[in-house]
Design a protein around this motif. Sequence first.
Motif, PDB file in Angstrom:
ATOM      1  N   ALA A  66       0.866  -1.183   0.000  1.00 21.73           N
ATOM      2  CA  ALA A  66       0.000   0.000   0.000  1.00 21.73           C
ATOM      3  C   ALA A  66       0.900   1.228   0.000  1.00 21.73           C
ATOM      4  CB  ALA A  66      -0.930   0.001   1.205  1.00 21.73           C
ATOM      5  N   LEU A  67       0.937   1.925  -1.122  1.00 25.75           N
ATOM      6  CA  LEU A  67       1.815   3.081  -1.295  1.00 25.75           C
ATOM      7  C   LEU A  67       0.983   4.353  -1.204  1.00 25.75           C
ATOM      8  CD1 LEU A  67       4.580   4.290  -2.050  1.00 25.75           C
ATOM      9  CD2 LEU A  67       3.909   4.046  -4.453  1.00 25.75           C
ATOM     10  N   ASP A  68       1.307   5.193  -0.236  1.00 28.86           N
ATOM     11  CA  ASP A  68       0.600   6.456  -0.067  1.00 28.86           C
ATOM     12  C   ASP A  68       1.176   7.491  -1.031  1.00 28.86           C
ATOM     13  OD1 ASP A  68      -1.344   8.099   1.430  1.00 28.86           O
ATOM     14  OD2 ASP A  68       0.430   9.207   2.041  1.00 28.86           O
ATOM     15  N   ILE A  69       0.326   8.033  -1.892  1.00 31.28           N
ATOM     16  CA  ILE A  69       0.747   9.063  -2.836  1.00 31.28           C
ATOM     17  C   ILE A  69       0.611  10.417  -2.148  1.00 31.28           C
ATOM     18  CG2 ILE A  69       0.343  10.089  -5.104  1.00 31.28           C
ATOM     19  CD1 ILE A  69      -0.903   7.476  -5.976  1.00 31.28           C
ATOM     20  N   PRO A  70       1.698  11.164  -1.995  1.00 29.08           N
ATOM     21  CA  PRO A  70       1.616  12.458  -1.306  1.00 29.08           C
ATOM     22  C   PRO A  70       0.646  13.403  -2.001  1.00 29.08           C
ATOM     23  CG  PRO A  70       3.899  11.771  -1.626  1.00 29.08           C
ATOM     24  CD  PRO A  70       3.057  10.842  -2.433  1.00 29.08           C
ATOM     25  N   ALA A  71       0.148  14.371  -1.233  1.00 28.61           N
ATOM     26  CA  ALA A  71      -0.805  15.340  -1.778  1.00 28.61           C
ATOM     27  C   ALA A  71      -0.179  16.100  -2.943  1.00 28.61           C
ATOM     28  CB  ALA A  71      -1.253  16.305  -0.684  1.00 28.61           C
ATOM     29  N   GLN A  72      -0.930  16.201  -4.032  1.00 26.36           N
ATOM     30  CA  GLN A  72      -0.463  16.859  -5.245  1.00 26.36           C
ATOM     31  C   GLN A  72      -1.342  18.064  -5.554  1.00 26.36           C
ATOM     32  OE1 GLN A  72       2.340  15.518  -7.009  1.00 26.36           O
ATOM     33  NE2 GLN A  72       2.398  14.329  -5.107  1.00 26.36           N
ATOM     34  N   ASP A  73      -0.710  19.158  -5.973  1.00 27.04           N
ATOM     35  CA  ASP A  73      -1.450  20.331  -6.433  1.00 27.04           C
ATOM     36  C   ASP A  73      -1.871  20.104  -7.879  1.00 27.04           C
ATOM     37  OD1 ASP A  73      -1.231  21.760  -4.051  1.00 27.04           O
ATOM     38  OD2 ASP A  73       0.743  22.523  -4.603  1.00 27.04           O
ATOM     39  N   THR A  81      -7.682  25.129  -8.612  1.00 28.31           N
ATOM     40  CA  THR A  81      -6.536  24.482  -7.979  1.00 28.31           C
ATOM     41  C   THR A  81      -6.995  23.707  -6.740  1.00 28.31           C
ATOM     42  OG1 THR A  81      -5.057  26.231  -8.748  1.00 28.31           O
ATOM     43  CG2 THR A  81      -4.277  24.838  -6.951  1.00 28.31           C
ATOM     44  N   VAL A  82      -6.675  22.432  -6.709  1.00 25.64           N
ATOM     45  CA  VAL A  82      -7.046  21.568  -5.583  1.00 25.64           C
ATOM     46  C   VAL A  82      -5.818  20.745  -5.175  1.00 25.64           C
ATOM     47  CG1 VAL A  82      -9.469  21.406  -6.246  1.00 25.64           C
ATOM     48  CG2 VAL A  82      -7.853  19.743  -7.148  1.00 25.64           C
ATOM     49  N   ARG A  83      -5.869  20.226  -3.971  1.00 24.21           N
ATOM     50  CA  ARG A  83      -4.840  19.303  -3.486  1.00 24.21           C
ATOM     51  C   ARG A  83      -5.466  17.923  -3.341  1.00 24.21           C
ATOM     52  NH1 ARG A  83      -0.062  21.032  -1.719  1.00 24.21           N
ATOM     53  NH2 ARG A  83       0.178  19.258  -0.312  1.00 24.21           N
ATOM     54  N   VAL A  84      -4.850  16.957  -4.003  1.00 27.03           N
ATOM     55  CA  VAL A  84      -5.408  15.611  -4.063  1.00 27.03           C
ATOM     56  C   VAL A  84      -4.354  14.612  -3.587  1.00 27.03           C
ATOM     57  CG1 VAL A  84      -6.475  13.861  -5.534  1.00 27.03           C
ATOM     58  CG2 VAL A  84      -6.806  16.293  -6.051  1.00 27.03           C
ATOM     59  N   ASN A  85      -4.744  13.712  -2.719  1.00 27.03           N
ATOM     60  CA  ASN A  85      -3.863  12.601  -2.363  1.00 27.03           C
ATOM     61  C   ASN A  85      -4.604  11.298  -2.571  1.00 27.03           C
ATOM     62  OD1 ASN A  85      -5.643  12.787  -0.243  1.00 27.03           O
ATOM     63  ND2 ASN A  85      -4.131  12.365   1.330  1.00 27.03           N
ATOM     64  N   ALA A  86      -3.834  10.221  -2.709  1.00 22.36           N
ATOM     65  CA  ALA A  86      -4.423   8.928  -3.055  1.00 22.36           C
ATOM     66  C   ALA A  86      -3.559   7.822  -2.464  1.00 22.36           C
ATOM     67  CB  ALA A  86      -4.535   8.783  -4.572  1.00 22.36           C
ATOM     68  N   VAL A  87      -4.036   6.591  -2.604  1.00 21.23           N
ATOM     69  CA  VAL A  87      -3.283   5.417  -2.165  1.00 21.23           C
ATOM     70  C   VAL A  87      -3.250   4.429  -3.325  1.00 21.23           C
ATOM     71  CG1 VAL A  87      -5.352   4.344  -1.169  1.00 21.23           C
ATOM     72  CG2 VAL A  87      -3.086   3.599  -0.422  1.00 21.23           C
ATOM     73  N   LEU A  88      -2.080   3.813  -3.511  1.00 20.75           N
ATOM     74  CA  LEU A  88      -1.839   2.893  -4.621  1.00 20.75           C
ATOM     75  C   LEU A  88      -1.504   1.509  -4.058  1.00 20.75           C
ATOM     76  CD1 LEU A  88      -1.113   2.268  -7.658  1.00 20.75           C
ATOM     77  CD2 LEU A  88       1.203   3.015  -7.088  1.00 20.75           C
ATOM     78  N   LEU A 112       6.015   7.750 -10.581  1.00 20.16           N
ATOM     79  CA  LEU A 112       5.111   7.607 -11.720  1.00 20.16           C
ATOM     80  C   LEU A 112       3.667   7.816 -11.296  1.00 20.16           C
ATOM     81  CD1 LEU A 112       4.742   6.880 -14.703  1.00 20.16           C
ATOM     82  CD2 LEU A 112       4.636   4.468 -14.027  1.00 20.16           C
ATOM     83  N   ALA A 113       3.311   7.346 -10.113  1.00 15.15           N
ATOM     84  CA  ALA A 113       1.943   7.519  -9.618  1.00 15.15           C
ATOM     85  C   ALA A 113       1.626   8.995  -9.399  1.00 15.15           C
ATOM     86  CB  ALA A 113       1.749   6.734  -8.324  1.00 15.15           C
ATOM     87  N   GLN A 114       2.583   9.756  -8.896  1.00 16.41           N
ATOM     88  CA  GLN A 114       2.356  11.184  -8.653  1.00 16.41           C
ATOM     89  C   GLN A 114       2.129  11.943  -9.955  1.00 16.41           C
ATOM     90  OE1 GLN A 114       5.281  12.928  -5.925  1.00 16.41           O
ATOM     91  NE2 GLN A 114       5.667  10.903  -5.063  1.00 16.41           N
ATOM     92  N   THR A 115       2.976  11.701 -10.929  1.00 22.56           N
ATOM     93  CA  THR A 115       2.826  12.411 -12.206  1.00 22.56           C
ATOM     94  C   THR A 115       1.559  11.988 -12.934  1.00 22.56           C
ATOM     95  OG1 THR A 115       4.220  10.736 -13.284  1.00 22.56           O
ATOM     96  CG2 THR A 115       5.303  12.714 -12.450  1.00 22.56           C
ATOM     97  N   THR A 116       1.215  10.704 -12.867  1.00 17.86           N
ATOM     98  CA  THR A 116       0.001  10.226 -13.533  1.00 17.86           C
ATOM     99  C   THR A 116      -1.241  10.799 -12.875  1.00 17.86           C
ATOM    100  OG1 THR A 116       1.130   8.164 -14.124  1.00 17.86           O
ATOM    101  CG2 THR A 116      -1.270   8.173 -14.252  1.00 17.86           C
ATOM    102  N   LEU A 117      -1.222  10.917 -11.538  1.00 17.85           N
ATOM    103  CA  LEU A 117      -2.356  11.497 -10.819  1.00 17.85           C
ATOM    104  C   LEU A 117      -2.606  12.933 -11.270  1.00 17.85           C
ATOM    105  CD1 LEU A 117      -4.431  11.127  -8.478  1.00 17.85           C
ATOM    106  CD2 LEU A 117      -2.693  12.082  -6.962  1.00 17.85           C
ATOM    107  N   ARG A 118      -1.554  13.724 -11.361  1.00 18.64           N
ATOM    108  CA  ARG A 118      -1.715  15.115 -11.808  1.00 18.64           C
ATOM    109  C   ARG A 118      -2.173  15.176 -13.254  1.00 18.64           C
ATOM    110  NH1 ARG A 118       3.287  15.753  -8.996  1.00 18.64           N
ATOM    111  NH2 ARG A 118       4.392  15.747 -10.995  1.00 18.64           N
ATOM    112  N   SER A 119      -1.617  14.322 -14.094  1.00 12.94           N
ATOM    113  CA  SER A 119      -1.957  14.354 -15.522  1.00 12.94           C
ATOM    114  C   SER A 119      -3.406  13.982 -15.778  1.00 12.94           C
ATOM    115  CB  SER A 119      -1.028  13.405 -16.281  1.00 12.94           C
ATOM    116  OG  SER A 119      -1.377  13.331 -17.644  1.00 12.94           O
TER     117      SER A 119
END
Length: 252
Positions: A66-73, A81-88, A112-119
């Motif tokens: 379980a990988l925690d994805i840090p909050a992304q702008d 503009t929102v801040r989103v975090n997720a778990v992978l 890769l998860a961080q960049t894909t989440l923002r994209s």
Amino acid sequence: MFDLAPYLAPLIVLLAILASAIRVLPEYQRGVVFFLGRFQGVKGPGLIFILPGIQQMVRVDLRVVALDIPAQDVISKDNVTVRVNAVLYYRVVDPERAIIQVENFAEATSQLAQTTLRSVLGKHDLDEMLSERDKLNSDIQEILDAQTDEWGIKVANVEIKHVDLNESMVRAIARQAEAERERRAKVIHAEGELQASEKLVEAARVMSSEPGAMQLRYLQTLADMSTDNTSTIIFPLPIDLINSLVKGAKNP
């Protein structure tokens, strides 16, 4: 008498080499073995032997991580503009590729998860981020799974945990929700007025076609007025008499 002293030191060295050569891998781990730097094979689980100095082994955990994805702008499609975090959730399915194809598969998967989440989220409006999380989770999971496949990684699931908004945006959404409730209330009120008018027109049509119905309505109105606490005196007049007076006024 046989003297063991000359053989004691070599024996200790031999036992130390044997001890360092023994590896025990649990069921959820595999060992990627290299022979003089070249890939030799994947071993385990259980008891395995590694020649010190000649063979090297890298342990790989096969359990789900379980990988925690840090909050992304994230800037949404409608410029919010929102801040989103997720778990992978991912696991290694091919230890050989996970060690050989990428330097650090855990760190690479996280980046890769961080960049894909923002994209992915940047292609959607704020309303879609808030209301269509299941679809967004599925889209992110499919993209990550396709890109990490060559690393021997299987992405099982992605879950968006929080979508944080600033205070001004929260107030704007609250005003929007209030306006939407007022709009629905007005629509419901207008629909009620329309239905009531249709029923009144239908009642008027029935009364005009049935003179007796109008007389009954006239009497009912008098009965309702008589029950009120009022000092007004009402003298009922027959409908026929009123009609005669109206016709006489029109034809003097």
